[in-house]
Design an enzyme around this catalytic site. Structure first.
Site, PDB file in Angstrom:
ATOM      1  CG  HIS A 167      18.458  20.042  -4.997  1.00 29.64           C
ATOM      2  ND1 HIS A 167      17.648  19.778  -3.924  1.00 29.64           N
ATOM      3  CD2 HIS A 167      18.486  19.286  -6.142  1.00 29.64           C
ATOM      4  CE1 HIS A 167      16.848  18.595  -4.477  1.00 29.64           C
ATOM      5  NE2 HIS A 167      17.364  18.417  -5.589  1.00 29.64           N
ATOM      6  CG  ASP A 192      14.956  20.082  -7.646  1.00 33.98           C
ATOM      7  OD1 ASP A 192      15.808  19.048  -7.991  1.00 33.98           O
ATOM      8  OD2 ASP A 192      13.648  19.584  -7.526  1.00 33.98           O
ATOM      9  CG  ASP A 221      16.795  15.083  -4.906  1.00 33.75           C
ATOM     10  OD1 ASP A 221      15.953  15.450  -4.241  1.00 33.75           O
ATOM     11  OD2 ASP A 221      16.735  15.442  -6.061  1.00 33.75           O
ATOM     12  CG  HIS A 256      13.210  16.541 -17.854  1.00 37.07           C
ATOM     13  ND1 HIS A 256      13.721  15.348 -17.528  1.00 37.07           N
ATOM     14  CD2 HIS A 256      12.682  17.254 -16.534  1.00 37.07           C
ATOM     15  CE1 HIS A 256      13.550  14.998 -16.140  1.00 37.07           C
ATOM     16  NE2 HIS A 256      12.933  16.148 -15.733  1.00 37.07           N
ATOM     17  CG  HIS A 292      18.947  16.855 -10.577  1.00 41.48           C
ATOM     18  ND1 HIS A 292      19.044  15.849 -10.130  1.00 41.48           N
ATOM     19  CD2 HIS A 292      18.033  17.809  -9.737  1.00 41.48           C
ATOM     20  CE1 HIS A 292      18.042  15.626  -9.024  1.00 41.48           C
ATOM     21  NE2 HIS A 292      17.537  16.947  -8.648  1.00 41.48           N
ATOM     22  CG  LEU A 293      25.362  19.342 -12.928  1.00 37.27           C
ATOM     23  CD1 LEU A 293      27.197  19.370 -12.594  1.00 37.27           C
ATOM     24  CD2 LEU A 293      25.256  20.632 -13.633  1.00 37.27           C
ATOM     25  NE  ARG A 294      18.212  15.700 -15.479  1.00 37.85           N
ATOM     26  CZ  ARG A 294      17.223  15.528 -14.563  1.00 37.85           C
ATOM     27  NH1 ARG A 294      17.785  14.777 -13.604  1.00 37.85           N
ATOM     28  NH2 ARG A 294      16.186  16.102 -14.372  1.00 37.85           N
ATOM     29  CG  HIS A 332      12.720  13.207  -2.756  1.00 36.71           C
ATOM     30  ND1 HIS A 332      13.163  13.856  -3.816  1.00 36.71           N
ATOM     31  CD2 HIS A 332      11.665  12.903  -2.820  1.00 36.71           C
ATOM     32  CE1 HIS A 332      11.796  14.024  -4.582  1.00 36.71           C
ATOM     33  NE2 HIS A 332      10.955  13.194  -3.742  1.00 36.71           N
ATOM     34  N   GLY A 382      10.197  18.198 -13.344  1.00 41.57           N
ATOM     35  CA  GLY A 382      11.262  18.979 -13.292  1.00 41.57           C
ATOM     36  C   GLY A 382      11.273  20.131 -13.947  1.00 41.57           C
TER      37      GLY A 382
END
Length: 447
Positions: free
Chosen positions: A58, A305, A152, A309, A60-62, A179, A324
């Site tokens: 899980h 997760d 998610d 940001h 987030h590589l964006r 989610h 996040g």
């Protein structure tokens, strides 16, 4: 290149020597028994804990779309910093990872970067809108070989859509990762619902918004004989429902994040948006419940997760701040602090919950493999002894929105070895040029 690692404690137990030749483990034997003749480099790792390369289900590589927060390159650098050699990249990018073309592009970026295997997660619904199934079959058959599907960041709220997705992934052994957040019960929510949310005047996020979705989806998975994975379980109620589902023989797995193993809603008092996350930080009772569930196997894995940001998305009013936290770099240290040092888990258990089982759930047969001759050389050498404040110097990605900054945490990742290449060497990241060159060499060898 051949490298001999001498004296590490395999899974925290007996010391071994590990000989790596190219991308593969050539030999694992008791410490001091492997000859160094002809070996190009010998590295002393005496006293360090040796684990298989970590796998995060899980992340987030964006990229694409939100490169101001993170990129595949910077996110996998963060992974190397934390001992990870495989990350599963969530679908909430722009464009969304809901077609074969997008997931193949993300996987290609990971191969080119050279710090970790990147396994794209496909969106369940087109545009994450919850209205129409995405190209699930095409993503599964693509070069990316997607096996995990998730919206998610958003709940797949329509039960018919969720049922159809569960049915669809059965055909190729895939899994839907939900989610678990009822959007109607959490409209306007800013933190965990309870006495503290009332005191602070912030909209409350009730535990039942999590547990009710888990219960519904477990029943749907049972009805169609499919696999369900529950993302970031955060409440005692959620744990109870997962435990109930497993007791009925339903094929459900679950994850917990490092921050839900350690942090509580009390941190919200200072309105520091580093502590704003989805699902929110809960009570101390909830923290104890997820720890117990991880120890007894009700919760199967730890997943970060990792949600980067930019600074301006966090340094603003609480109600406007993004949700996040980054977590790849700190996860192993938090797990040591909360689970190993407390006696709840052994280092062998850590290998299971942070490497072997995440890979199995994600359908990745190349990752999460044991440290043994003939296997890919995906390794992490970890020093559990030191304790130090977690600082930005320990962050390898693009963003610094870690909730652990300034907190004392044990341990240090010393070396991360990805397919035979030390992406982290005595705490120093391999250069982007070096990682890319190693990636090109591997591609040429495979060709």
């Amino acid at each position: 290149m051949t490298t001999l690692y001498r004296g590490a404690k395999l899974l925290g137990a007996d010391p071994v020597d590990v000989l790596v030749a190219g991308t593969t483990i050539a030999e694992v034997a008791p410490a001091g028994s492997v000859s160094a003749d002809g070996v190009e480099r010998v590295i002393d790792v005496e006293g360090l804990v040796l684990l298989p390369g970590l796998v995060d289900l899980h992340t987030h590589l964006r990229e694409p779309g939100f490169e101001s927060s993170e990129t595949v390159l910077t996110g996998t650098r963060a992974a190397a910093f934390g001992g990870y050699t495989t990350v599963f990249a969530m679908a909430n990018t722009s464009p969304v990872q809901d077609t074969a073309g997008v997931v193949e592009a993300v996987a290609a970026l990971g191969r080119a970067a050279g710090y970790a295997d990147v396994r794209p997660i496909g969106a369940v619904t087109v545009g994450l809108e919850g209205e129409q199934l995405s190209e699930i079959g095409a993503m599964a058959q693509s070069n990316a070989g997607v096996r995990v599907f998730s919206d998610d960041g958003k709940c797949v709220f329509d039960p018919l859509i969720m049922r159809r997705a569960l049915e669809y992934v059965k055909a190729f052994g895939g899994v839907v990762a939900q989610h678990a957040q009822d959007p109607r019960l959490t409209a306007g929510a800013q933190m965990n619902e309870g006495a503290l949310s009332a005191e602070l005047g912030l909209g409350g996020w009730p535990a039942v918004a999590e547990s009710s979705i888990i219960a519904r989806d477990a029943l749907l998975a049972d009805h169609v004989s499919s696999r369900l994975h529950v993302c970031h379980v955060s409440t005692r109620e959620g744990v109870d429902v997962v435990r109930w589902a497993k007791s009925r023989g339903i094929d459900v797995t679950a994850e917990v994040t490092p921050h839900h193993l350690l942090l509580t809603e009390e941190l919200v008092r200072g309105y520091d948006a580093r502590f704003k996350v989805n699902p929110p930080l809960r009570t101390q009772d909830d923290v104890l419940a997820v720890r117990e569930a991880l120890a007894d196997g009700t919760i199967d894995i730890v997943a970060t997760d990792h949600a980067p940001h930019p600074v301006d998305a966090k340094e603003t009013e609480w109600d406007q701040a993004a949700m996040g936290m980054v977590g790849l770099e700190s996860a192993l240290r938090v797990v040591q602090h909360t689970m190993v040092d407390t006696g709840a888990l052994s280092w062998g258990d850590v290998a299971r919950i942070m490497s072997e089982t995440p890979a199995r759930i994600g359908g990745d047969s190349a990752s999460g493999r044991p440290v043994a001759a003939g296997e890919l050389a995906n390794l992490v050498f970890y020093d559990p002894a030191p304790t130090a404040d977690f600082t930005t110097a320990a962050l390898g990605g693009k963003s610094i929105n870690s909730p652990f900054l300034g907190m004392p945490l044990p341990g240090r990742v010393v070396h991360t070895v990805y397919r035979g290449t030390r992406t982290l060497d005595d705490g120093v990241l391999l250069s982007a040029e070096g990682a890319a060159a190693a990636a090109r060499a591997r591609e040429q060898e495979l060709a």
